[in-house]
Motif scaffolding. Structure first.
Motif, PDB file in Angstrom:
ATOM      1  N   LEU B 267       0.841  -1.202   0.000  1.00 54.39           N
ATOM      2  CA  LEU B 267       0.000   0.000   0.000  1.00 54.39           C
ATOM      3  C   LEU B 267       0.873   1.246   0.000  1.00 54.39           C
ATOM      4  O   LEU B 267       0.624   2.181  -0.760  1.00 54.39           O
ATOM      5  CB  LEU B 267      -0.931   0.017   1.217  1.00 54.39           C
ATOM      6  N   TYR B 268       1.909   1.223   0.830  1.00 53.14           N
ATOM      7  CA  TYR B 268       2.799   2.379   0.873  1.00 53.14           C
ATOM      8  C   TYR B 268       3.385   2.656  -0.506  1.00 53.14           C
ATOM      9  O   TYR B 268       3.376   3.794  -0.990  1.00 53.14           O
ATOM     10  CB  TYR B 268       3.932   2.162   1.891  1.00 53.14           C
ATOM     11  N   LEU B 269       3.888   1.622  -1.140  1.00 52.56           N
ATOM     12  CA  LEU B 269       4.535   1.811  -2.452  1.00 52.56           C
ATOM     13  C   LEU B 269       3.531   2.330  -3.487  1.00 52.56           C
ATOM     14  O   LEU B 269       3.844   3.238  -4.258  1.00 52.56           O
ATOM     15  CB  LEU B 269       5.148   0.496  -2.928  1.00 52.56           C
ATOM     16  N   ALA B 270       2.344   1.752  -3.478  1.00 54.76           N
ATOM     17  CA  ALA B 270       1.337   2.185  -4.459  1.00 54.76           C
ATOM     18  C   ALA B 270       0.999   3.663  -4.249  1.00 54.76           C
ATOM     19  O   ALA B 270       0.924   4.437  -5.205  1.00 54.76           O
ATOM     20  CB  ALA B 270       0.085   1.325  -4.339  1.00 54.76           C
ATOM     21  N   LEU B 271       0.822   4.049  -2.990  1.00 55.50           N
ATOM     22  CA  LEU B 271       0.473   5.447  -2.703  1.00 55.50           C
ATOM     23  C   LEU B 271       1.619   6.367  -3.092  1.00 55.50           C
ATOM     24  O   LEU B 271       1.422   7.426  -3.697  1.00 55.50           O
ATOM     25  CB  LEU B 271       0.161   5.603  -1.215  1.00 55.50           C
ATOM     26  N   ARG B 272       2.823   5.940  -2.740  1.00 52.44           N
ATOM     27  CA  ARG B 272       3.994   6.748  -3.051  1.00 52.44           C
ATOM     28  C   ARG B 272       4.103   6.991  -4.554  1.00 52.44           C
ATOM     29  O   ARG B 272       4.325   8.116  -5.004  1.00 52.44           O
ATOM     30  CB  ARG B 272       5.234   6.009  -2.538  1.00 52.44           C
ATOM     31  N   ASP B 293       6.449   2.025   7.118  1.00 55.44           N
ATOM     32  CA  ASP B 293       6.389   0.750   6.408  1.00 55.44           C
ATOM     33  C   ASP B 293       7.159   0.768   5.086  1.00 55.44           C
ATOM     34  O   ASP B 293       7.081  -0.180   4.307  1.00 55.44           O
ATOM     35  CB  ASP B 293       4.933   0.381   6.142  1.00 55.44           C
ATOM     36  N   ALA B 294       7.879   1.844   4.847  1.00 54.65           N
ATOM     37  CA  ALA B 294       8.646   1.941   3.608  1.00 54.65           C
ATOM     38  C   ALA B 294       9.758   0.899   3.618  1.00 54.65           C
ATOM     39  O   ALA B 294      10.367   0.653   4.645  1.00 54.65           O
ATOM     40  CB  ALA B 294       9.241   3.343   3.474  1.00 54.65           C
ATOM     41  N   PRO B 295      10.026   0.270   2.467  1.00 57.02           N
ATOM     42  CA  PRO B 295      11.189  -0.619   2.403  1.00 57.02           C
ATOM     43  C   PRO B 295      12.463   0.206   2.500  1.00 57.02           C
ATOM     44  O   PRO B 295      12.461   1.389   2.138  1.00 57.02           O
ATOM     45  CB  PRO B 295      11.051  -1.267   1.024  1.00 57.02           C
ATOM     46  N   TRP B 296      13.545  -0.403   2.989  1.00 60.05           N
ATOM     47  CA  TRP B 296      14.735   0.428   3.226  1.00 60.05           C
ATOM     48  C   TRP B 296      15.362   0.941   1.944  1.00 60.05           C
ATOM     49  O   TRP B 296      15.863   2.040   1.882  1.00 60.05           O
ATOM     50  CB  TRP B 296      15.765  -0.297   4.116  1.00 60.05           C
ATOM     51  N   ALA B 297      15.298   0.147   0.895  1.00 63.67           N
ATOM     52  CA  ALA B 297      15.924   0.607  -0.352  1.00 63.67           C
ATOM     53  C   ALA B 297      14.866   1.224  -1.266  1.00 63.67           C
ATOM     54  O   ALA B 297      14.739   0.843  -2.427  1.00 63.67           O
ATOM     55  CB  ALA B 297      16.617  -0.553  -1.043  1.00 63.67           C
ATOM     56  N   VAL B 298      14.121   2.178  -0.737  1.00 61.45           N
ATOM     57  CA  VAL B 298      12.977   2.668  -1.490  1.00 61.45           C
ATOM     58  C   VAL B 298      13.388   3.306  -2.814  1.00 61.45           C
ATOM     59  O   VAL B 298      12.635   3.294  -3.798  1.00 61.45           O
ATOM     60  CB  VAL B 298      12.128   3.612  -0.608  1.00 61.45           C
ATOM     61  N   GLY B 299      14.609   3.828  -2.873  1.00 66.66           N
ATOM     62  CA  GLY B 299      15.107   4.428  -4.108  1.00 66.66           C
ATOM     63  C   GLY B 299      15.170   3.418  -5.245  1.00 66.66           C
ATOM     64  O   GLY B 299      14.911   3.744  -6.406  1.00 66.66           O
TER      65      GLY B 299
END
Lengths: 287, 360
Positions: B267-272, B293-299
């Motif tokens: 959900l976080y990724l989709a919203l981002r 809840d972001a994954p650490w390597a979000v980049g």
């Protein structure tokens, strides 16, 4: 990649991207007289013809047809590259318009009235169509008849006439004016060559024609003389509906357009074994 | 990479009526490739008088194709639900079919390719039999594929109507049981909402408000292929808008539900990405509440999804687009099943692909 070739066919602009020299050559020959929109034009159909993937570029080489980045068809052998372009383009044009009911038919015009020759492959409509186009009739299309529900007219979509097998020599013998592209052997339809559309028909790209006569042709090898008949309207309607590519898409508007067509236009059948009497008959039967 | 024309238009940072004819050509191509031409037509309804004639022709076609598709979908739903009505089980519609039956305004330009159903796992065999009798048969009789779906997936192998050719996916969950994001599907059923007023032979249901959004996010972020990624992201924005209008403090409930089902990360990724690519402020505000809840390597996720979600059009690709799609393909599979299952599965698929190449 080498420059793309853009040309105007009927109401639409097509742009062909291909590195294949034989396709570029044949397209340049067959579309010689067509208007060439510049880079600032809206392009309706971007088509790419590319060599096979990986090893299939060299080993038993293939060719791929891309429309909008997708491959709607499986690759064909490289020898069929040019016909593949024409077949693929037919599919694109027939399935991406809601402005016209697209009928599988050849359409030609004389004295302002259209002669509609519907028919499945093998009915001999391409041969008749090519011969008529070389005898003073204006070719609107050899394969995709564009019937507009808005005005009830056929709109031109002149494209090279696809001739198969024996028909190629028949047409070559028929007229010295016949400009034929190279023959491609061993396609799934046998040998195929395309006839360039006479310049006059290309020049009238924007001029629609009112329907005058519908003739369902059938080539019967060895038939001496002609067998002609009249087709009831209801039967003509059903047979035309079977030859429509996008009737379901147009829904009621398409159905109404077909009804109006058979209401206002006499439908005939013609069986022929010989070209010359068939042509003479079509001349006489034209309103 | 410049922001593709289609994204500019979807974001509202570019007025399509001010685009030149050549730009419109590219816009139509990008939209067609992303499955969003009908969506573009919906947005421009009544405002297209000054567009280039070619663009208007393409939009008219898209509108007709969409109308035809809705008509077919309604008929197909009629047939499907007629076949399932005697079973007396709850039948859920997922994705496009649910949006259409629910009458969501945002989905009026949405194209779809198959119908997705959700039924209780215990009824699966009866459902398959009832659908078979009604003419829906297995598309692919390959025994390996059959076993793969039945043993490892959250859905039956795809069904197709023998004569009409319609594709139907029968789900019994939203994620494969072996997936990182698996959760018991029983938790979905109590929250489901009946879709009244459809004139269908049984009243189908849709997922609960929060679950609808979560499914859209989960689907998008566990996929292996992203041909319709941008459309799925638009669905998510549309759903958020729809739900927030219905219920104040929808965001808080969504966040809580995501955490309860273990779906906070997708959900976080989709919203981002909805906020970033489509400029959706609602999604941005909600993403901020899920930063934990972001994954650490979000980049890395941004780099990959930022490419894979764009239409497959030369204007939208750079040197890394292929790599990004490849990585996400592997990731999608890796999320779906543990390595000890995944490696033999992918090896088998690759081998079969090679064999198919050799026998034309």
């Amino acid at each position: 990649m080498a420059d793309a070739l853009a040309f105007r066919v009927g109401p639409w602009t097509v742009r062909l991207h291909t590195p294949l020299p034989e396709v570029r050559r044949t397209a340049a020959f067959l579309y010689r007289d067509y208007p060439r929109p510049g880079p600032e034009a809206f392009v309706d159909y971007e088509i790419a013809l590319l060599p096979g993937r990986g090893g299939r570029r060299w080993w038993r080489p293939q060719v791929r047809f891309l429309f909008e980045g997708q491959e709607p068809f499986a690759p064909l052998t490289r020898a069929q590259a040019y016909p593949f372009f024409e077949w693929g383009l037919n599919w694109c044009l027939a399935h991406h318009t809601a402005d016209y009911l697209v009928l599988h038919a050849a359409v030609l015009e004389r004295d302002g009235r259209a002669l509609v020759l519907p028919g499945p492959p093998g009915a001999g409509k391409s041969t008749l169509c090519a011969a008529l186009a070389l005898s003073g009739w204006r070719l609107l299309t050899d394969e995709l008849g564009l019937l507009s529900p808005a005005d009830g007219c056929f709109h031109p979509l002149p494209r090279p006439v696809s001739l198969k097998n024996a028909a190629i020599d028949v047409i070559r013998r028929f007229s010295s004016a016949a400009a034929l592209g190279p023959s491609c052997h061993d396609t799934h339809k046998g040998t195929v060559a395309h006839l360039r559309v006479p310049a006059g028909a290309v020049a009238a790209l924007e001029r629609p024609a009112r329907p005058g006569r519908i003739v369902f042709p059938r080539f019967v090898p060895g038939l001496a003389g002609l067998r002609a008949g009249r087709l009831e309207r209801a039967r003509a309607l059903v047979q035309l509906a079977e030859q429509a590519f996008n009737l379901a898409l147009l829904g009621e508007a398409g159905f109404e357009a077909l009804c109006a067509l058979v209401d206002g236009t006499e439908a005939l059948t013609l069986e022929y074994g010989d070209l010359a009497p068939a042509l003479a008959w079509l001349e006489r039967a034209h309103p | 990479m410049r922001v593709p024309l289609l994204l500019q238009v979807l974001r509202g940072s570019r007025d399509p009526r001010a685009c030149s004819a050549a730009e419109w050509g590219r816009l139509v191509q990008q939209a067609r490739r992303a499955g969003l031409l009908a969506e573009l037509a919906r947005r421009l309804e009544g405002a297209e008088a000054d567009l280039p004639e070619g663009a208007r022709h393409a939009l008219r076609w898209a509108r007709a194709a969409k109308a035809r598709q809705d008509q077919l979908l309604r008929w197909e739903l009629q047939c499907l639900l007629e076949a399932l009505a005697p079973l007396g089980i709850p039948v859920g519609l997922l994705k496009g079919a649910a949006y259409l039956a629910a009458g969501f305004a945002f989905a009026r330009g949405r194209l779809f390719h198959d119908i997705d159903l959700l039924v209780p796992a215990a009824a699966l065999q009866r459902v398959e039999r009832a659908l078979f009798v009604a003419g829906y048969v297995q598309v692919d009789a390959d025994p390996y594929d059959q076993r793969y779906y039945r043993e490892w997936m959250h859905e039956l192998p795809p069904l197709q109507h023998a004569r009409r050719g319609t594709l139907v996916d029968v789900h019994h969950g939203l994620a494969p049981p072996t997936s990182r994001y698996a959760f018991p599907a029983e938790r979905l059923f109590p929250a489901m909402v009946p879709l009244e007023g459809t004139d269908l032979p049984l009243v189908p249901r849709r997922l609960g408000d929060e679950d609808l959004v979560l499914h859209a996010a989960l689907h998008l972020y566990t996929e292996s292929e992203f041909r319709h990624g941008l459309r799925d992201l638009l669905d998510l924005c549309g759903l958020l808008g729809e739900m927030e209008r219905r219920r104040a403090e929808f965001g808080g409930r969504l966040v809580a539900r995501a955490r309860a089902l273990g779906l906070a990360r997708p959900l976080y990724l989709a919203l981002r990405h909805a906020a970033w690519l489509l400029g959706d402020a609602r999604a941005g505000a909600l993403a901020a509440r899920l930063e934990a809840d972001a994954p650490w390597a979000v980049g890395v996720y941004d780099a990959c999804f930022g490419r894979a979600l764009l239409p497959a059009h030369p204007d939208c690709e750079d040197a890394f687009s292929g790599l990004a799609r490849g990585l996400l393909y592997v990731r999608g599979h890796w999320l779906r099943m543990p390595l000890r299952l995944l490696v033999p599965h992918l090896a088998r698929k690759a081998w079969r692909g090679m064999k198919a190449e050799r026998t034309p």
